[in-house]
Design a protein around this motif. Structure first.
Motif, PDB file in Angstrom:
ATOM      1  N   SER A  68       3.373   0.204   6.322  1.00 30.73           N
ATOM      2  CA  SER A  68       2.949  -1.078   5.762  1.00 30.73           C
ATOM      3  C   SER A  68       1.554  -1.438   6.259  1.00 30.73           C
ATOM      4  N   ASP A  69       0.853  -2.186   5.447  1.00 32.11           N
ATOM      5  CA  ASP A  69      -0.426  -2.794   5.815  1.00 32.11           C
ATOM      6  C   ASP A  69      -1.518  -1.827   6.268  1.00 32.11           C
ATOM      7  N   PRO A  70      -1.806  -0.781   5.504  1.00 34.99           N
ATOM      8  CA  PRO A  70      -2.912   0.084   5.938  1.00 34.99           C
ATOM      9  C   PRO A  70      -4.288  -0.570   5.788  1.00 34.99           C
ATOM     10  N   VAL A 129       7.357   4.980   1.278  1.00 37.69           N
ATOM     11  CA  VAL A 129       7.117   3.641   0.752  1.00 37.69           C
ATOM     12  C   VAL A 129       6.010   2.998   1.572  1.00 37.69           C
ATOM     13  N   ILE A 130       4.995   2.484   0.881  1.00 35.72           N
ATOM     14  CA  ILE A 130       3.920   1.746   1.551  1.00 35.72           C
ATOM     15  C   ILE A 130       4.020   0.311   1.049  1.00 35.72           C
ATOM     16  N   SER A 131       4.521  -0.562   1.926  1.00 33.65           N
ATOM     17  CA  SER A 131       4.914  -1.900   1.491  1.00 33.65           C
ATOM     18  C   SER A 131       3.793  -2.941   1.544  1.00 33.65           C
ATOM     19  N   GLY A 132       2.696  -2.615   0.914  1.00 34.54           N
ATOM     20  CA  GLY A 132       1.687  -3.616   0.645  1.00 34.54           C
ATOM     21  C   GLY A 132       0.508  -3.685   1.584  1.00 34.54           C
ATOM     22  N   GLY A 187       0.975  -6.133  -1.745  1.00 33.00           N
ATOM     23  CA  GLY A 187       0.940  -7.012  -0.591  1.00 33.00           C
ATOM     24  C   GLY A 187       0.124  -8.244  -0.963  1.00 33.00           C
ATOM     25  N   ILE A 188      -0.077  -9.133  -0.025  1.00 31.55           N
ATOM     26  CA  ILE A 188      -0.787 -10.373  -0.338  1.00 31.55           C
ATOM     27  C   ILE A 188      -2.281 -10.171  -0.536  1.00 31.55           C
ATOM     28  N   LEU A 191      -4.646   5.665   8.730  1.00 33.45           N
ATOM     29  CA  LEU A 191      -3.755   6.092   7.651  1.00 33.45           C
ATOM     30  C   LEU A 191      -3.674   7.614   7.594  1.00 33.45           C
ATOM     31  N   GLU A 192      -4.808   8.285   7.718  1.00 35.54           N
ATOM     32  CA  GLU A 192      -4.796   9.756   7.694  1.00 35.54           C
ATOM     33  C   GLU A 192      -3.933  10.312   8.826  1.00 35.54           C
TER      34      GLU A 192
END
Length: 156
Positions: free
Chosen positions: A8-10, A45-48, A77-78, A27-28
Motif C-alpha cells: 500500500s501507499d507507494p 494487491v496495491i491498495s492505493g 487511494g486518496i 517499490l523496486e
C-alpha cells in the motif's frame, strides 16, 4: 486459500524524493523481494496512493510493475487519479465504469477491491453505487469467503 502479496501507499514518482525517501527504490525493492520469495502468489494487491497527480508518474509506474512475476491488481487511494490509473495500469474486466472497484472470483475466495476515493478530499467514502456493487458481489457468492481490500480502514 489463495496467496496474496499486499502493498500500500507507494506514492510512486518518476523522479525526486518524498521526505528524503526514494519511492522508486522502495517499490523496486519491495517487488524484487516479492519476486524472490513469493513468486508463487496468486496476486499482488496495491491498495492505493499509487502515484501522484502526474500522468507520467503512472506511465513510469507501469514499467516498474511490469517486472512483477505476480499478477498485479492496483486500487485507488486518496491521492490517485482514476483517469491516469485506467490509462496506464492493468485492471480486471469487471472494473466498474465510473470507479476503480472490482471483484476477482476464485474457486475458494472472492477478492473485492473497493474504490473509496472522494474527489477533492482526503476522506474516503463508499457512495450508494459502490455499496450496491459490494452488496451484489457478496450476495452472488454467499458460501465463498470474501477478502475485502480498501485504502482506508472501515472505521468512523
Amino acid at each position: 486459500m489463495i496467496k496474496i502479496v499486499w502493498i500500500s501507499d507507494p506514492h510512486f514518482q518518476r523522479a525526486g524524493r518524498i521526505e528524503g525517501l526514494d519511492p522508486r527504490m522502495r517499490l523496486e525493492t519491495a517487488l524484487e523481494y516479492a519476486n524472490a520469495h513469493y513468486a508463487d502468489a496468486d496476486m499482488l494487491v496495491i491498495s492505493g496512493d499509487l502515484a501522484g497527480h502526474d500522468p507520467e508518474d503512472y506511465a513510469a509506474l507501469q514499467k516498474v510493475l511490469y517486472e512483477s512475476k505476480i499478477s498485479v491488481f492496483p486500487m485507488m487511494g486518496i491521492h490517485d487519479e482514476r483517469a491516469y490509473l485506467r490509462d496506464h495500469l492493468p485492471l480486471p474486466k469487471t472494473t466498474m465504469p465510473d470507479f476503480i472497484q472490482y471483484a476477482i472470483e476464485t474457486s475458494v475466495e472472492t477478492v473485492i477491491c473497493l474504490d473509496m476515493h472522494k474527489v477533492g478530499s482526503h476522506a474516503g467514502e463508499l457512495c450508494p453505487t459502490r455499496l450496491a456493487l459490494l452488496d451484489e458481489t457478496l450476495g452472488n457468492t454467499p458460501n465463498i469467503p470474501a477478502l475485502i481490500f480498501m485504502h482506508h480502514p472501515p472505521l468512523a
